[in-house]
Design a protein around this motif. Structure first.
Motif, PDB file in Angstrom:
ATOM      1  N   GLY A 351      40.611  38.743  37.397  1.00 34.72           N
ATOM      2  CA  GLY A 351      40.323  38.278  38.741  1.00 34.72           C
ATOM      3  C   GLY A 351      41.554  38.233  39.612  1.00 34.72           C
ATOM      4  O   GLY A 351      42.463  39.061  39.485  1.00 34.72           O
ATOM      5  N   MET A 352      41.607  37.238  40.486  1.00 38.74           N
ATOM      6  CA  MET A 352      42.688  37.170  41.451  1.00 38.74           C
ATOM      7  C   MET A 352      44.038  36.898  40.808  1.00 38.74           C
ATOM      8  O   MET A 352      45.062  37.097  41.460  1.00 38.74           O
ATOM      9  CB  MET A 352      42.388  36.121  42.526  1.00 38.74           C
ATOM     10  N   SER A 353      44.076  36.495  39.559  1.00 40.52           N
ATOM     11  CA  SER A 353      45.364  36.332  38.881  1.00 40.52           C
ATOM     12  C   SER A 353      45.998  37.678  38.550  1.00 40.52           C
ATOM     13  O   SER A 353      47.220  37.775  38.453  1.00 40.52           O
ATOM     14  CB  SER A 353      45.209  35.500  37.610  1.00 40.52           C
ATOM     15  N   ASP A 354      45.207  38.729  38.382  1.00 33.58           N
ATOM     16  CA  ASP A 354      45.784  40.052  38.122  1.00 33.58           C
ATOM     17  C   ASP A 354      45.600  41.007  39.296  1.00 33.58           C
ATOM     18  O   ASP A 354      46.212  42.068  39.327  1.00 33.58           O
ATOM     19  CB  ASP A 354      45.198  40.673  36.840  1.00 33.58           C
ATOM     20  N   ASN A 355      44.761  40.646  40.275  1.00 35.58           N
ATOM     21  CA  ASN A 355      44.632  41.439  41.498  1.00 35.58           C
ATOM     22  C   ASN A 355      44.313  40.507  42.652  1.00 35.58           C
ATOM     23  O   ASN A 355      43.157  40.174  42.910  1.00 35.58           O
ATOM     24  CB  ASN A 355      43.541  42.501  41.360  1.00 35.58           C
ATOM     25  N   ALA A 356      45.360  40.102  43.349  1.00 33.80           N
ATOM     26  CA  ALA A 356      45.204  39.179  44.475  1.00 33.80           C
ATOM     27  C   ALA A 356      44.941  39.896  45.790  1.00 33.80           C
ATOM     28  O   ALA A 356      44.698  39.246  46.805  1.00 33.80           O
ATOM     29  CB  ALA A 356      46.466  38.319  44.613  1.00 33.80           C
ATOM     30  N   ARG A 357      44.977  41.215  45.800  1.00 34.89           N
ATOM     31  CA  ARG A 357      44.945  41.944  47.069  1.00 34.89           C
ATOM     32  C   ARG A 357      43.618  41.788  47.813  1.00 34.89           C
ATOM     33  O   ARG A 357      43.587  41.772  49.042  1.00 34.89           O
ATOM     34  CB  ARG A 357      45.246  43.424  46.845  1.00 34.89           C
ATOM     35  N   THR A 358      42.512  41.688  47.082  1.00 30.52           N
ATOM     36  CA  THR A 358      41.231  41.520  47.762  1.00 30.52           C
ATOM     37  C   THR A 358      41.201  40.194  48.502  1.00 30.52           C
ATOM     38  O   THR A 358      40.780  40.120  49.664  1.00 30.52           O
ATOM     39  CB  THR A 358      40.074  41.608  46.753  1.00 30.52           C
ATOM     40  N   ALA A 359      41.663  39.134  47.840  1.00 38.23           N
ATOM     41  CA  ALA A 359      41.686  37.817  48.478  1.00 38.23           C
ATOM     42  C   ALA A 359      42.724  37.752  49.598  1.00 38.23           C
ATOM     43  O   ALA A 359      42.485  37.155  50.647  1.00 38.23           O
ATOM     44  CB  ALA A 359      41.965  36.740  47.436  1.00 38.23           C
ATOM     45  N   LEU A 360      43.884  38.375  49.396  1.00 38.11           N
ATOM     46  CA  LEU A 360      44.961  38.299  50.380  1.00 38.11           C
ATOM     47  C   LEU A 360      44.687  39.137  51.622  1.00 38.11           C
ATOM     48  O   LEU A 360      44.913  38.700  52.751  1.00 38.11           O
ATOM     49  CB  LEU A 360      46.275  38.774  49.756  1.00 38.11           C
ATOM     50  N   TYR A 361      44.217  40.366  51.415  1.00 37.76           N
ATOM     51  CA  TYR A 361      44.154  41.336  52.507  1.00 37.76           C
ATOM     52  C   TYR A 361      42.754  41.858  52.804  1.00 37.76           C
ATOM     53  O   TYR A 361      42.597  42.706  53.678  1.00 37.76           O
ATOM     54  CB  TYR A 361      45.026  42.557  52.184  1.00 37.76           C
ATOM     55  N   GLY A 362      41.758  41.421  52.045  1.00 37.95           N
ATOM     56  CA  GLY A 362      40.449  42.037  52.189  1.00 37.95           C
ATOM     57  C   GLY A 362      40.435  43.464  51.691  1.00 37.95           C
ATOM     58  O   GLY A 362      39.658  44.301  52.170  1.00 37.95           O
ATOM     59  N   ALA A 363      41.298  43.766  50.723  1.00 40.86           N
ATOM     60  CA  ALA A 363      41.402  45.135  50.205  1.00 40.86           C
ATOM     61  C   ALA A 363      40.098  45.547  49.523  1.00 40.86           C
ATOM     62  O   ALA A 363      39.417  44.739  48.899  1.00 40.86           O
ATOM     63  CB  ALA A 363      42.560  45.234  49.219  1.00 40.86           C
ATOM     64  N   GLN A 364      39.758  46.818  49.651  1.00 43.57           N
ATOM     65  CA  GLN A 364      38.553  47.355  49.030  1.00 43.57           C
ATOM     66  C   GLN A 364      38.917  48.188  47.805  1.00 43.57           C
ATOM     67  O   GLN A 364      39.896  48.949  47.829  1.00 43.57           O
ATOM     68  CB  GLN A 364      37.786  48.224  50.026  1.00 43.57           C
ATOM     69  N   TYR A 365      38.145  48.043  46.758  1.00 35.05           N
ATOM     70  CA  TYR A 365      38.348  48.791  45.519  1.00 35.05           C
ATOM     71  C   TYR A 365      37.030  49.410  45.063  1.00 35.05           C
ATOM     72  O   TYR A 365      35.968  49.105  45.597  1.00 35.05           O
ATOM     73  CB  TYR A 365      38.887  47.881  44.412  1.00 35.05           C
ATOM     74  N   ILE A 393      37.493  37.585  44.257  1.00 33.58           N
ATOM     75  CA  ILE A 393      36.731  38.836  44.262  1.00 33.58           C
ATOM     76  C   ILE A 393      37.659  39.974  43.865  1.00 33.58           C
ATOM     77  O   ILE A 393      38.760  40.101  44.391  1.00 33.58           O
ATOM     78  CB  ILE A 393      36.131  39.102  45.652  1.00 33.58           C
ATOM     79  N   VAL A 394      37.219  40.783  42.937  1.00 29.67           N
ATOM     80  CA  VAL A 394      37.992  41.955  42.512  1.00 29.67           C
ATOM     81  C   VAL A 394      37.545  43.192  43.296  1.00 29.67           C
ATOM     82  O   VAL A 394      38.366  43.917  43.844  1.00 29.67           O
ATOM     83  CB  VAL A 394      37.849  42.192  40.993  1.00 29.67           C
ATOM     84  N   VAL A 395      36.249  43.426  43.330  1.00 30.91           N
ATOM     85  CA  VAL A 395      35.675  44.543  44.090  1.00 30.91           C
ATOM     86  C   VAL A 395      34.568  43.966  44.964  1.00 30.91           C
ATOM     87  O   VAL A 395      33.554  43.495  44.442  1.00 30.91           O
ATOM     88  CB  VAL A 395      35.124  45.649  43.169  1.00 30.91           C
ATOM     89  N   ASP A 396      34.759  44.030  46.260  1.00 29.79           N
ATOM     90  CA  ASP A 396      33.853  43.356  47.190  1.00 29.79           C
ATOM     91  C   ASP A 396      32.483  44.013  47.256  1.00 29.79           C
ATOM     92  O   ASP A 396      31.448  43.345  47.260  1.00 29.79           O
ATOM     93  CB  ASP A 396      34.495  43.335  48.576  1.00 29.79           C
TER      94      ASP A 396
END
Length: 463
Positions: A351-365, A393-396
């Motif tokens: 989750g956000m501990s290994d991928n914070a970009r979705t929470a930080l930037y609204g990044a899409q994966y 959220i990992v993948v929105d």
């Protein structure tokens, strides 16, 4: 199929004909499926990787990193040679750094940028030639600057007047001469998330462009400093060359003015080249970027009647982003009924501990099943983590096969850049290992943490 009127899917998300497909632009070139449907990366099966290293695990394809580094260097060197100059590519270590990655990119002819004392130590521990390092940062300490000067770092990119005076004192005391560039803000803002944009006037990095002449004049007064050029970075995840062209034009106006006070051998235009995270992303090909940016500089110099300087660039994401794939295990699944339809929540063991970009930037994966080929029609899912945050959220937004189930392995591609560097121990979750794959073999290049590692930091526990 979901109709646009009845689905919570965003307009940009394309429902695939096959929710098992691998979009080539998003994944490493080595990605594919074996006869049983298991994902293969660098010739190694996802199941084999997980069996050996557990989940979550970040997998980095060494051949992909090397080939992208080589392609970037070749593209910029070729473009520069067509305009009678040279180009140097620095790998932006903040994207993903380890001693092995430093060795890979340097083997491919790249230099390396670091921006903290810790990143500098990693590069030096890798055996990097210090003269091939650039040192960034808006708040370098006296100790960090002393370490950089003492190690022989090739270029320090100065970011404040205070830093210039610190370097003046250090070089005077040690009798050394240090090459420096001056980071400036061109006022060009690439169209990206505000937190990623680094050329605004109202931000912490660099000097306003109008202050550059006075700053450079002060540097030229200091015997221990050699001014070698201006540096500018206009943002991240940039598609196209328009922003770079405009920024270069503004920099060249000041570059021309500064030439009256002495030679300026270099101009560094930064990085920020975008990559594909989803099937709808269409990043500019590297050769097109290189040709367009270098041509803009050459045309600008010709119009001003000045020589074309040696050019430098600092890609990070464009080298490691698509080389990384994170593997998770699916834990729980629940369907949530919304006014616009149904969304399936797929929870994984990271989750956000290994991928914070979705929470930080609204990044899409993107995401795909990794242990098998799924069945049933595509269903809209949101891949979420195990943390006590609704924003975990990992993948929105993604489509997966309808039969996704607990125990499945899930792969999220394009996680090679900024995921591991931003990782944390939120909720006391250990950080995962980074495993390199190449030619059918795998090996750990950054060890994962154990619960014992986490407890060892707690002074109230005797281990």
């Amino acid at each position: 199929m979901h109709s646009a009127a009845s689905s919570p899917a965003p307009g940009w998300l394309v429902e695939p004909d096959d929710a098992n497909d691998l979009v080539l632009s998003v994944w490493p070139a080595s990605a594919g499926r074996d006869e049983a449907g298991s994902l293969q990366l660098g010739g190694v099966g996802a199941g084999d990787i997980v069996h050996q290293y557990g989940t979550p695990v970040m997998v980095i394809d060494e051949s992909e990193v090397r080939s992208r580094a080589r392609a970037l260097r070749t593209a910029f060197e070729r473009a520069a040679s067509e305009h009678a100059t040279t180009a140097r590519v620095y790998y932006a270590g903040k994207a993903l750094l380890s001693t092995e990655i430093v060795r890979w990119v340097m083997d491919e002819g790249l230099n390396v940028d670091v921006c903290t004392g810790g990143e500098l130590e990693v590069a030096l521990a890798a055996g990097a030639d210090a003269s091939r390092l650039g040192f960034h940062g808006n708040n370098k300490s006296v100790a960090e600057l002393a370490r950089a000067v003492g190690a022989g770092v090739g270029t320090i990119i100065v970011d404040s007047a205070i830093e210039i005076e610190r370097l003046a004192a250090l070089t005077s005391r040690t009798g050394t001469v240090q090459r420096v560039m001056v980071r400036v803000n061109s006022g060009v803002h690439a169209e990206t998330h505000d937190f990623l944009a680094t050329a605004h006037e109202d931000q912490k990095f660099g000097f306003p462009l109008g202050e550059a002449p006075a700053i450079v004049a002060r540097i030229r007064e200091i015997p221990g400093l050699t001014f070698v050029g201006l540096h500018c970075h206009i943002g991240s995840q940039i598609f196209g060359v328009a922003g770079f062209r405009e920024s270069a034009s503004r920099l060249l106006d000041v570059h021309q003015e500064l030439l009256a006070g002495g030679d300026i051998p270099q101009l560094n235009l930064g990085g920020g080249f975008g990559i594909a995270y989803t099937r709808v992303d269409d990043p500019t090909p590297i050769a097109e970027l290189a040709e367009g940016i270098v041509a803009a500089v050459a045309e600008g110099c010709a119009a001003r009647g000045i020589p074309v300087p040696a050019l430098s660039f600092e890609p990070g994401r464009a080298i490691v982003g698509n080389a990384g794939v994170t593997l998770y295990e699916v834990g729980t699944i629940k369907d949530v009924t919304l006014d616009a339809g149904t969304r399936r929540y797929v929870s994984v063991d990271g989750g956000m501990s290994d991928n914070a970009r979705t929470a930080l930037y609204g990044a899409q994966y993107s995401a795909r099943l990794a242990s098998r080929v799924g069945g049933g029609p595509p269903v809209l899912v949101r891949v979420v983590g195990r943390h006590c945050e609704s924003g975990d959220i990992v993948v929105d937004h993604e489509y997966l096969p309808a039969d996704v189930t607990p125990g499945d392995l899930l792969a999220v591609p394009a996680t090679g850049a900024y995921c591991a560097p931003l990782s944390s121990n939120y909720n006391h979750v250990p950080r995962p290992p980074i495993v390199a794959v190449r030619d059918g073999a795998s090996r750990v290049i950054v060890r994962g943490e154990s619960m014992r590692d986490l407890l060892a930091r707690d002074a109230g526990i005797q281990l």
